[in-house]
Design an enzyme around this catalytic site. Structure first.
Site, PDB file in Angstrom:
ATOM      1  N   THR A 115      72.044  31.722  17.134  1.00  0.00           N
ATOM      2  CA  THR A 115      72.374  32.082  15.742  1.00  0.00           C
ATOM      3  C   THR A 115      73.874  32.331  15.572  1.00  0.00           C
ATOM      4  OG1 THR A 115      72.144  33.928  14.188  1.00  0.00           O
ATOM      5  CG2 THR A 115      71.640  34.421  16.445  1.00  0.00           C
ATOM      6  N   ASP A 116      74.359  32.167  14.343  1.00  0.00           N
ATOM      7  CA  ASP A 116      75.771  32.487  14.056  1.00  0.00           C
ATOM      8  C   ASP A 116      76.043  33.982  14.206  1.00  0.00           C
ATOM      9  OD1 ASP A 116      74.476  33.391  11.727  1.00  0.00           O
ATOM     10  OD2 ASP A 116      75.710  32.211  10.325  1.00  0.00           O
ATOM     11  N   GLU A 117      74.965  34.794  14.234  1.00  0.00           N
ATOM     12  CA  GLU A 117      75.168  36.251  14.293  1.00  0.00           C
ATOM     13  C   GLU A 117      75.753  36.701  15.631  1.00  0.00           C
ATOM     14  OE1 GLU A 117      72.280  38.725  12.432  1.00  0.00           O
ATOM     15  OE2 GLU A 117      71.519  37.064  11.230  1.00  0.00           O
ATOM     16  N   TYR A 140      69.471  42.897  17.311  1.00  0.00           N
ATOM     17  CA  TYR A 140      68.968  41.504  17.276  1.00  0.00           C
ATOM     18  C   TYR A 140      70.024  40.543  17.808  1.00  0.00           C
ATOM     19  CZ  TYR A 140      68.452  36.837  15.223  1.00  0.00           C
ATOM     20  OH  TYR A 140      68.413  35.475  15.038  1.00  0.00           O
ATOM     21  N   LYS A 144      70.104  38.193  21.240  1.00  0.00           N
ATOM     22  CA  LYS A 144      70.253  36.738  21.186  1.00  0.00           C
ATOM     23  C   LYS A 144      71.458  36.308  22.024  1.00  0.00           C
ATOM     24  CE  LYS A 144      68.420  33.936  19.099  1.00  0.00           C
ATOM     25  NZ  LYS A 144      67.223  33.086  19.472  1.00  0.00           N
TER      26      LYS A 144
HETATM   27  P1  NAD Z   1      60.242  33.649  13.053  1.00  0.00           P
HETATM   28  O1  NAD Z   1      60.257  35.120  13.241  1.00  0.00           O
HETATM   29  O2  NAD Z   1      59.686  33.067  11.798  1.00  0.00           O
HETATM   30  O3  NAD Z   1      59.444  32.965  14.259  1.00  0.00           O
HETATM   31  C1  NAD Z   1      59.523  33.412  15.600  1.00  0.00           C
HETATM   32  C2  NAD Z   1      58.327  32.851  16.348  1.00  0.00           C
HETATM   33  O4  NAD Z   1      58.431  33.248  17.723  1.00  0.00           O
HETATM   34  C3  NAD Z   1      56.978  33.394  15.848  1.00  0.00           C
HETATM   35  O5  NAD Z   1      56.042  32.353  15.717  1.00  0.00           O
HETATM   36  C4  NAD Z   1      56.551  34.378  16.941  1.00  0.00           C
HETATM   37  O6  NAD Z   1      55.152  34.522  17.057  1.00  0.00           O
HETATM   38  C5  NAD Z   1      57.160  33.713  18.163  1.00  0.00           C
HETATM   39  N1  NAD Z   1      57.382  34.643  19.290  1.00  0.00           N
HETATM   40  C6  NAD Z   1      57.980  35.863  19.246  1.00  0.00           C
HETATM   41  N2  NAD Z   1      58.006  36.405  20.478  1.00  0.00           N
HETATM   42  C7  NAD Z   1      57.429  35.511  21.315  1.00  0.00           C
HETATM   43  C8  NAD Z   1      57.205  35.474  22.718  1.00  0.00           C
HETATM   44  N3  NAD Z   1      57.562  36.494  23.521  1.00  0.00           N
HETATM   45  N4  NAD Z   1      56.604  34.388  23.248  1.00  0.00           N
HETATM   46  C9  NAD Z   1      56.220  33.339  22.456  1.00  0.00           C
HETATM   47  N5  NAD Z   1      56.424  33.317  21.134  1.00  0.00           N
HETATM   48  C10 NAD Z   1      57.024  34.376  20.564  1.00  0.00           C
HETATM   49  O7  NAD Z   1      61.738  33.171  13.281  1.00  0.00           O
HETATM   50  P2  NAD Z   1      62.600  31.965  12.694  1.00  0.00           P
HETATM   51  O8  NAD Z   1      63.347  32.439  11.515  1.00  0.00           O
HETATM   52  O9  NAD Z   1      61.780  30.741  12.628  1.00  0.00           O
HETATM   53  O10 NAD Z   1      63.682  31.800  13.865  1.00  0.00           O
HETATM   54  C11 NAD Z   1      63.454  30.903  14.945  1.00  0.00           C
HETATM   55  C12 NAD Z   1      64.665  30.886  15.854  1.00  0.00           C
HETATM   56  O11 NAD Z   1      65.819  30.482  15.113  1.00  0.00           O
HETATM   57  C13 NAD Z   1      64.995  32.254  16.454  1.00  0.00           C
HETATM   58  O12 NAD Z   1      65.386  32.064  17.794  1.00  0.00           O
HETATM   59  C14 NAD Z   1      66.164  32.747  15.621  1.00  0.00           C
HETATM   60  O13 NAD Z   1      66.999  33.598  16.380  1.00  0.00           O
HETATM   61  C15 NAD Z   1      66.849  31.437  15.284  1.00  0.00           C
HETATM   62  N6  NAD Z   1      67.622  31.459  14.026  1.00  0.00           N
HETATM   63  C16 NAD Z   1      67.013  31.840  12.853  1.00  0.00           C
HETATM   64  C17 NAD Z   1      67.759  31.820  11.677  1.00  0.00           C
HETATM   65  C18 NAD Z   1      67.140  32.227  10.351  1.00  0.00           C
HETATM   66  O14 NAD Z   1      67.875  32.373   9.354  1.00  0.00           O
HETATM   67  N7  NAD Z   1      65.837  32.398  10.239  1.00  0.00           N
HETATM   68  C19 NAD Z   1      69.102  31.405  11.695  1.00  0.00           C
HETATM   69  C20 NAD Z   1      69.668  31.027  12.909  1.00  0.00           C
HETATM   70  C21 NAD Z   1      68.926  31.042  14.071  1.00  0.00           C
HETATM   71  P1  TYD Z   2      68.481  38.599   6.201  1.00  0.00           P
HETATM   72  O1  TYD Z   2      67.624  37.576   5.515  1.00  0.00           O
HETATM   73  O2  TYD Z   2      67.802  39.775   6.829  1.00  0.00           O
HETATM   74  O3  TYD Z   2      69.338  37.790   7.263  1.00  0.00           O
HETATM   75  P2  TYD Z   2      70.571  38.339   8.206  1.00  0.00           P
HETATM   76  O4  TYD Z   2      70.708  39.777   8.091  1.00  0.00           O
HETATM   77  O5  TYD Z   2      70.081  37.924   9.539  1.00  0.00           O
HETATM   78  O6  TYD Z   2      71.762  37.583   7.729  1.00  0.00           O
HETATM   79  O7  TYD Z   2      69.562  39.152   5.166  1.00  0.00           O
HETATM   80  C1  TYD Z   2      70.465  38.279   4.515  1.00  0.00           C
HETATM   81  C2  TYD Z   2      71.436  39.133   3.722  1.00  0.00           C
HETATM   82  O8  TYD Z   2      70.709  39.809   2.682  1.00  0.00           O
HETATM   83  C3  TYD Z   2      72.082  40.236   4.537  1.00  0.00           C
HETATM   84  O9  TYD Z   2      73.433  40.424   4.100  1.00  0.00           O
HETATM   85  C4  TYD Z   2      71.275  41.473   4.195  1.00  0.00           C
HETATM   86  C5  TYD Z   2      70.842  41.228   2.776  1.00  0.00           C
HETATM   87  N1  TYD Z   2      69.545  41.837   2.396  1.00  0.00           N
HETATM   88  C6  TYD Z   2      69.449  42.653   1.271  1.00  0.00           C
HETATM   89  O10 TYD Z   2      70.442  42.916   0.552  1.00  0.00           O
HETATM   90  N2  TYD Z   2      68.236  43.196   0.966  1.00  0.00           N
HETATM   91  C7  TYD Z   2      67.128  42.968   1.729  1.00  0.00           C
HETATM   92  O11 TYD Z   2      66.035  43.507   1.404  1.00  0.00           O
HETATM   93  C8  TYD Z   2      67.227  42.110   2.859  1.00  0.00           C
HETATM   94  C9  TYD Z   2      66.037  41.809   3.736  1.00  0.00           C
HETATM   95  C10 TYD Z   2      68.465  41.550   3.174  1.00  0.00           C
END
Ligand code: NAD
Ligand code: TYD
Length: 332
Positions: A115-117, A140, A144
């Site tokens: 992730t970019d985080e 988190y 990561k």
């Molecule tokens: P999500 O929470 O929707 O899905 C995570 C999945 O992982 C779920 O199906 C969960 O059951 C499974 N899981 C959790 N722990 C596990 C374990 N120990 N063994 C097997 N499975 C397990 O998340 P997402 O938003 O789809 O993110 C997927 C990936 O992309 C993550 O690695 C996250 O860090 C990365 N990512 C997400 C975002 C975003 O904005 N959502 C952005 C950048 C990177």
């Molecule tokens: P989020 O979707 O949790 O992603 P991340 O924190 O990983 O970037 O949040 C996106 C942005 O929205 C972040 O700046 C936090 C803000 N936010 C709110 O203002 N209210 C909320 O209830 C949530 C979940 C996020």
């Protein structure tokens, strides 16, 4: 190719599985089905192993016959990591290590989805490049970063073929409604208050799930060992601007917007330089306005997907996260 998709029942992983199947590849899903994992995100007939990436036998069973693993499995929500960080170390660090041990022994490839985080925030201008130091702010992001730091170490020490992707904030259908966009959309559709953190001027770079998955697929097929690729939408938006766009799309009443206490350690801004992945031929294709409109339509048309989620475990989480903050909130 036969590919193991770890975390394939989650938001982005399930989009990736569907993409692989459309491309004619074979996909096996390994997923622990935590609160955010959902079989309903996947086609019914997909090969599925219920297990934990941090358990070597589960990984060996699921990865049998696979040429590569793409790892989406993670604890993914910053706010939950602020409440309790324990599981984040287990899955995001230990789980990644178990996968690396497997790919090392089986001599197959790994793509670690990060992730970019991990860069931390960029208050001033500029964009993060793959060579920049890691400076995570939340439990988190730190877990990561810890997980992905194992990747270059295994590449250098054992010669494994593994690449890292660093994606920006992703949106689209099937995203668990704890995250900003689906939380705001579903609350708007239900006429519930909308908790905007702090001044709402934080900046995120929004990327559609299809574009994120296209980048990961390209890296799976063409990424080099030890290489890191930013996957960003080139689409920086403040949270308040995203909320305004969602009001326009849902027609919800603006008085639902509440200014609540900020998230501890809240990162101000993320921004990615994506020139490395663009040089391989990738670019984000989904314009934000179109992607957001289609996402709102999906949540409007798929209440049977999110209503059971919101009435289950989610209620207790929501009360813990927002109960006190909303009761002392002010209109935004
Ligand atoms: P999500 O929470 O929707 O899905 C995570 C999945 O992982 C779920 O199906 C969960 O059951 C499974 N899981 C959790 N722990 C596990 C374990 N120990 N063994 C097997 N499975 C397990 O998340 P997402 O938003 O789809 O993110 C997927 C990936 O992309 C993550 O690695 C996250 O860090 C990365 N990512 C997400 C975002 C975003 O904005 N959502 C952005 C950048 C990177
Ligand atoms: P989020 O979707 O949790 O992603 P991340 O924190 O990983 O970037 O949040 C996106 C942005 O929205 C972040 O700046 C936090 C803000 N936010 C709110 O203002 N209210 C909320 O209830 C949530 C979940 C996020």
């Amino acid at each position: 190719m036969r590919i193991l998709v770890a975390g394939g029942a989650g938001f982005i992983g399930s989009h990736f599985v569907k993409r692989l199947l459309e491309a004619g590849d074979e996909a096996v899903v390994l997923d622990k089905l935590t609160y955010s994992g959902n079989r309903a995100n996947l086609p019914q007939d997909v090969e599925f192993v219920h297990g934990d990436i941090a358990v070597p036998d589960d990984v060996a069973r699921a990865a049998h016959g696979c040429e590569a693993i793409v790892n989406f499995a993670a604890e993914t929500h910053v706010d939950r990591s602020v409440l309790s960080a324990e599981e984040f170390g287990h899955t995001n660090f230990r789980g990644t290590q178990v996968l690396l041990e497997h790919v090392r022994q089986a001599e197959i490839r790994l793509v670690q989805v990060s992730t970019d985080e991990v860069y931390g925030d960029l208050e001033a201008g500029g964009s993060s490049r793959e060579t920049d130091p890691l400076n995570p702010s939340s439990p988190y992001a730190a877990a990561k970063a810890a997980g992905e730091l194992l990747v270059p170490a295994y590449v250098r020490t054992y010669g494994v073929h593994a690449s890292i992707t660093r994606g920006s904030n992703t949106y689209g259908p099937n995203q668990y409604p704890e995250k900003f966009i689906p939380l705001f959309v579903t609350n708007m559709l239900d006429g519930e208050p909308l908790p905007l953190y702090g001044d709402g001027r934080q900046v995120r770079d929004w990327l559609h799930a299809d574009d994120h998955c296209a980048g990961i697929e390209l890296i799976l097929r063409e990424g080099g060992p030890g290489e890191i690729y930013n996957v960003g939408g080139d689409n920086e938006q403040t949270n308040i601007d995203v909320a305004e766009k969602l009001f326009a799309l849902t027609g919800a009443d603006r008085s639902l917007l509440r200014r609540v206490d900020d998230r501890p350690g809240h990162d101000r801004r993320y921004s990615l330089d994506t020139s490395k992945l663009r040089a391989l031929g990738w670019a984000p294709r989904v314009p934000f306005e179109e992607g957001l409109r289609a996402t709102v339509d999906w949540y409007r048309d798929n209440r049977d997907w999110w209503e059971p989620i919101k009435s289950g475990e989610y209620r207790a989480y929501y009360e813990q996260q927002y109960g006190a903050r909303l009761s002392t909130s002010s209109p935004a």
